[in-house]
Write an enzyme that holds these catalytic residues in place. Sequence first.
Site, PDB file in Angstrom:
ATOM      1  N   ASP A   7      26.306   5.142  -9.428  1.00  0.00           N
ATOM      2  CA  ASP A   7      27.484   4.636 -10.568  1.00  0.00           C
ATOM      3  C   ASP A   7      28.561   5.479 -11.031  1.00  0.00           C
ATOM      4  OD1 ASP A   7      26.233   2.212 -10.769  1.00  0.00           O
ATOM      5  OD2 ASP A   7      24.850   2.965 -12.449  1.00  0.00           O
ATOM      6  N   HIS A  53      23.043   5.341 -12.850  1.00  0.00           N
ATOM      7  CA  HIS A  53      22.765   5.620 -11.418  1.00  0.00           C
ATOM      8  C   HIS A  53      23.494   6.785 -10.953  1.00  0.00           C
ATOM      9  CE1 HIS A  53      20.635   1.422 -12.002  1.00  0.00           C
ATOM     10  NE2 HIS A  53      19.796   2.263 -12.117  1.00  0.00           N
TER      11      HIS A  53
END
Length: 344
Positions: free
Chosen positions: A52, A49
């Site tokens: 992340d 993501h």
Amino acid sequence: MATAYRFSIGPWNIGRGADPFGPPVRPAVSFDDVLKTAVQLGFEGIQFHDDDAVPDLENLPPARIEAEAKEMKKRLDDNGLVAEFVAPRLWEHEHGIDGGYTSNCATARKWAIERSKRAVDVAMALGCDLIVMWPAREGTAVRESKNPITASAQMLDAINAILGASPKARIAIEPKPNEPVDHAFVPTIGHALALGARSADPARVGVLIESAHAILAGLDPSDEMGFALAAGKLWSVHLNDQNGLKFDQDTVFGAANLRGAFDQVRVLEQAGYADTGAFVGFDVKAQRTQKAASATAHLATSKAIFLRLVEKARSFPEKQAAECIASRDYEALERTVLEHLLSA
Ligand code: XUL
Ligand code: MN
């Protein structure tokens, strides 16, 4: 020799054992440990993501986002890993409360597009061109709250904005029919491909198929894969399993329906998916009951079962099956398949 499959995982697959009914049951795993686990288990690709890869990116200027993503790329390089994709995480932010691209709030819609463009920057800095669009809250719980005609146009605008953010960016739409919303606006592969075909650059829009999402739509994942493969549009998979129409269970690949898992592997084999260089990802989660020391077993098992099923697909008695088909003896074909799956 057949091309080897390339495997990938996301940090959310090495989770903390939380569910909606209780707090986490295991300590958080550091990102370094996620990378270590990936290497140990033979996963070459990391799925991200956007946050992340660059935590707190909402509060960082674009130049800083790019610099941090480049640092992340170095961490991957140092471990012999590559980034497979970046997905804008719109569903956890306050602006994404009612969906991003299809929110009824104009400010939120603008935010969702801007955040998606930043995700493209992150992907480019990580050295990957694939943007995964999981339209999490793009849908309704109260059907009359949004206009589906307007929403389709808004989804198309979002796709075009991402394509416009970089000429290199490719989008893989990951449809899911429900959860967290009741009715999602792009619930199946057919919807995703139809939308992509209407985009500014259809050649750069494909799909990621998650087994469980297809099952939740009442569809056979291998048929969904076949449909996308026929169009040259299957750019990633999230293999897992799902015990019928419940919440998105993300169980080990093959755990609920081993024959269904075999059919998915077989269609990937038939299409030469490994030759395309696309990754095989496992969107699986450790069970809440699992102790921390063995909380990556779900990943190792999914990969092992996948590879066993590759062998099963390659040793499938094609001639015998063809004879059954030619004589329209599908009961004999059923027996052939089941005996093959049960054979040592
Ligand atoms: C949600 C889901 C996501 C996407 C990436 O069900 O599958 O994890 O794969 O955001
Ligand atoms: Mn997924």
